[in-house]
Scaffold this motif. Structure first.
Motif, short mmCIF file in Angstrom:
data_model
loop_
_atom_site.label_atom_id
_atom_site.label_comp_id
_atom_site.label_asym_id
_atom_site.label_seq_id
_atom_site.Cartn_x
_atom_site.Cartn_y
_atom_site.Cartn_z
N VAL A 173 -6.77 0.79 6.66
CA VAL A 173 -5.74 -0.64 6.29
C VAL A 173 -4.63 -0.58 5.26
CG1 VAL A 173 -5.94 -2.80 6.67
CG2 VAL A 173 -7.99 -1.21 7.57
N GLU A 174 -5.11 -0.28 4.41
CA GLU A 174 -3.71 -0.13 3.39
C GLU A 174 -2.07 0.57 4.48
OE1 GLU A 174 -5.42 -1.69 -0.73
OE2 GLU A 174 -5.05 0.35 0.12
N ARG A 175 -2.59 2.01 5.05
CA ARG A 175 -1.84 2.42 5.85
C ARG A 175 -0.96 1.92 6.07
NH1 ARG A 175 -5.34 6.48 6.96
NH2 ARG A 175 -4.29 6.56 9.32
N PHE A 176 -1.29 1.58 6.68
CA PHE A 176 -0.50 0.37 8.02
C PHE A 176 0.04 -0.84 7.45
CE2 PHE A 176 -3.61 2.61 9.81
CZ PHE A 176 -2.58 3.65 11.16
N LEU A 177 0.75 -0.70 5.96
CA LEU A 177 1.30 -1.94 5.34
C LEU A 177 2.82 -1.76 5.45
CD1 LEU A 177 -0.67 -2.99 2.28
CD2 LEU A 177 -0.48 -4.51 4.89
N ARG A 178 2.69 0.11 5.22
CA ARG A 178 4.49 0.37 5.50
C ARG A 178 4.61 0.85 7.00
NH1 ARG A 178 1.15 2.12 1.30
NH2 ARG A 178 0.56 4.36 2.19
N HIS A 179 4.05 0.45 8.15
CA HIS A 179 3.98 0.81 9.21
C HIS A 179 5.32 -0.05 9.82
CE1 HIS A 179 3.73 0.73 13.76
NE2 HIS A 179 2.85 1.97 13.48
N PRO A 180 6.64 0.79 10.69
CA PRO A 180 7.84 0.46 10.93
C PRO A 180 7.22 -0.98 12.27
CG PRO A 180 7.17 2.65 12.32
CD PRO A 180 6.09 2.45 11.59
N HIS A 181 6.76 -0.94 12.14
CA HIS A 181 6.30 -2.48 13.59
C HIS A 181 6.09 -4.13 12.66
CE1 HIS A 181 5.16 -5.09 16.81
NE2 HIS A 181 5.95 -4.31 17.52
N PRO A 182 6.66 -4.85 12.74
CA PRO A 182 6.69 -6.22 11.85
C PRO A 182 4.97 -6.64 12.23
CG PRO A 182 8.40 -6.02 13.14
CD PRO A 182 7.51 -4.77 13.21
N GLU A 183 4.36 -6.39 13.56
CA GLU A 183 3.03 -7.35 13.06
C GLU A 183 2.14 -6.25 13.11
OE1 GLU A 183 0.69 -9.75 14.79
OE2 GLU A 183 2.60 -10.34 15.08
N VAL A 184 2.19 -5.12 13.04
CA VAL A 184 1.14 -4.41 12.09
C VAL A 184 0.81 -4.77 11.42
CG1 VAL A 184 0.33 -1.97 12.44
CG2 VAL A 184 1.54 -2.84 14.26
N ARG A 185 2.11 -4.06 9.76
CA ARG A 185 2.48 -5.00 8.56
C ARG A 185 1.69 -6.32 8.41
NH1 ARG A 185 7.25 -2.87 9.78
NH2 ARG A 185 7.97 -5.34 8.73
N ARG A 186 2.10 -7.47 9.27
CA ARG A 186 1.81 -8.48 8.97
C ARG A 186 -0.08 -8.32 9.35
NH1 ARG A 186 -0.80 -11.78 11.69
NH2 ARG A 186 -0.83 -11.57 13.60
N VAL A 187 -0.60 -7.68 10.65
CA VAL A 187 -2.08 -7.93 10.49
C VAL A 187 -2.79 -7.11 9.59
CG1 VAL A 187 -3.81 -6.38 12.25
CG2 VAL A 187 -1.93 -8.00 12.91
N ALA A 188 -2.15 -6.14 9.47
CA ALA A 188 -3.08 -5.33 8.35
C ALA A 188 -2.43 -5.56 6.75
CB ALA A 188 -1.67 -3.47 7.46
N ALA A 189 -2.31 -6.57 5.75
CA ALA A 189 -1.79 -7.23 5.46
C ALA A 189 -2.78 -8.57 5.44
CB ALA A 189 -0.51 -8.10 4.70
N GLU A 190 -3.15 -9.13 6.60
CA GLU A 190 -3.95 -10.41 6.42
C GLU A 190 -5.59 -9.18 6.73
OE1 GLU A 190 -3.95 -11.63 10.13
OE2 GLU A 190 -2.07 -13.02 9.75
N GLU A 191 -5.71 -8.30 7.14
CA GLU A 191 -6.92 -7.56 6.88
C GLU A 191 -7.60 -6.80 5.48
OE1 GLU A 191 -9.15 -7.83 9.28
OE2 GLU A 191 -7.99 -8.32 10.48
N VAL A 192 -5.85 -6.15 5.22
CA VAL A 192 -6.25 -6.17 3.12
C VAL A 192 -7.09 -6.80 2.58
CG1 VAL A 192 -5.07 -5.32 1.09
CG2 VAL A 192 -5.13 -3.94 4.20
#
Length: 92
Positions: free
Chosen positions: A57-76
């Motif tokens: 999940v932490e890998r996606f904190l740097r995803h180019p899509h802002p919604e993916v980063r937001r969801v990743a931050a919530e799940e982290v």
């Protein structure tokens, strides 16, 4: 079809704690999902409350899509909270 299956799994994960081993194939294939589907995948992984999901999940904190980063931050945050709760339970 894939979205419906992921949505159903994500819904189930909110009612039942799915073991990480059951959803691990999603973690392995996470990089192959488009952003809309990745939101479900990250939600499912976070709902396991298993620290094995945290690096994925932490890998996606740097995803180019802002919604993916937001969801990743919530799940982290959810996974880290689970870790802290487990530590508190163990200390009692």
């Amino acid at each position: 079809m894939r979205e419906a299956a992921l949505h159903a799994t994500c819904t189930a994960a909110t009612h039942y704690e799915l073991p990480y081993g059951v959803v691990e194939p999603l973690a392995v294939a996470a990089d192959d999902f488009e952003p809309l589907l990745l939101d479900y995948v990250l939600g499912i992984l976070g709902a396991t409350h298993d620290l094995a999901a945290l690096p994925v999940v932490e890998r996606f904190l740097r995803h180019p899509h802002p919604e993916v980063r937001r969801v990743a931050a919530e799940e982290v945050k959810e996974l880290r909270w689970s870790r802290e709760s487990a530590r508190g339970e163990a200390a009692r």
